[in-house]
Design a protein around this motif. Structure first.
Motif, PDB file in Angstrom:
ATOM      1  N   PHE A  42       0.717  -1.164   0.053  1.00  0.00           N
ATOM      2  CA  PHE A  42      -0.002   0.132  -0.028  1.00  0.00           C
ATOM      3  C   PHE A  42       0.761   1.298  -0.047  1.00  0.00           C
ATOM      4  O   PHE A  42       2.063   1.268   0.505  1.00  0.00           O
ATOM      5  N   CYS A  71      -3.546   2.892   0.028  1.00  0.00           N
ATOM      6  CA  CYS A  71      -4.067   2.801  -1.358  1.00  0.00           C
ATOM      7  C   CYS A  71      -3.039   1.700  -2.040  1.00  0.00           C
ATOM      8  O   CYS A  71      -1.907   2.004  -2.023  1.00  0.00           O
ATOM      9  N   ASN A  72      -3.465   0.654  -2.712  1.00  0.00           N
ATOM     10  CA  ASN A  72      -2.682  -0.042  -3.769  1.00  0.00           C
ATOM     11  C   ASN A  72      -3.119   0.135  -5.134  1.00  0.00           C
ATOM     12  O   ASN A  72      -4.393   0.190  -5.451  1.00  0.00           O
ATOM     13  N   VAL A  75      -4.923  -2.318  -7.490  1.00  0.00           N
ATOM     14  CA  VAL A  75      -6.352  -2.559  -7.109  1.00  0.00           C
ATOM     15  C   VAL A  75      -7.359  -1.621  -7.082  1.00  0.00           C
ATOM     16  O   VAL A  75      -8.308  -1.702  -7.529  1.00  0.00           O
ATOM     17  N   CYS A  93      -8.793   3.722   1.339  1.00  0.00           N
ATOM     18  CA  CYS A  93      -8.777   2.705   2.353  1.00  0.00           C
ATOM     19  C   CYS A  93      -8.232   3.222   3.594  1.00  0.00           C
ATOM     20  O   CYS A  93      -7.074   3.126   3.744  1.00  0.00           O
ATOM     21  N   SER A 111     -13.158  -3.103   5.065  1.00  0.00           N
ATOM     22  CA  SER A 111     -12.998  -3.202   3.505  1.00  0.00           C
ATOM     23  C   SER A 111     -13.991  -2.122   2.885  1.00  0.00           C
ATOM     24  O   SER A 111     -15.239  -2.358   2.616  1.00  0.00           O
ATOM     25  N   THR A 135      -7.709  -7.482  -2.334  1.00  0.00           N
ATOM     26  CA  THR A 135      -7.413  -6.368  -1.107  1.00  0.00           C
ATOM     27  C   THR A 135      -7.449  -7.094   0.300  1.00  0.00           C
ATOM     28  O   THR A 135      -6.636  -6.613   0.862  1.00  0.00           O
TER      29      THR A 135
END
Length: 146
Positions: A42, A71-72, A75, A93, A111, A135
């Motif tokens: 992330f 944040c990824n 994804v 997130c 999530s 995720t």
């Protein structure tokens, strides 16, 4: 107005709720969470302390409370495509760290991908299921290392 979902009927697993308590100072916990989530893939594009702001603006007297917006990018890109860009309203997130008592910090996450499906913002199809799973694996890895 009645809610379309009965919150008392939602299982924490339905929203991907994760929580762990760390025995360290607030500042150490925030740094540790930042490092662990970064190691899990992330980025942390947004960080802020609601407690500092509220204590300054309205003299709230709040104990330390910190939000790391994780944040990824891969994804996130897939999730935006899968939801016609609507999921961006829930990004990033958030991982929250609050001081329960000096030397005891709670790390909490839900999530946004699961919540988006639950409320109908994201479809309940294989594409979104894969995004939720990917995720979830990243978050599980991070929490396992906290």
């Amino acid at each position: 107005m009645a809610l379309p979902i009965d919150p008392s009927q939602i299982d924490p697993a339905d929203i991907g709720e994760e929580q762990v308590t760390l025995e360290m100072s607030h500042e150490e916990a925030v740094e540790h969470v930042r490092e662990v989530f970064t190691d899990a893939g992330f980025g942390i594009p947004v960080e802020f302390s609601p407690s500092e702001m509220l204590n300054e603006k309205v003299d709230a007297g709040r104990d330390p409370y910190y939000v790391l917006g994780a944040c990824n990018p891969e994804v996130a890109d897939r999730a935006l495509d899968a939801t016609d860009n609507q999921l961006g309203a829930l990004m990033p997130c958030n991982v929250v760290v609050w001081e329960e008592e000096p030397g005891k910090q709670v790390v909490y996450h839900v999530s946004i991908m699961r919540i988006a499906r639950l409320i109908g913002m994201a479809s309940d199809d294989d594409e979104m299921a894969d995004i939720v799973a990917d995720t979830g694996e990243l978050v599980d890895e991070a929490f396992a290392n906290l």
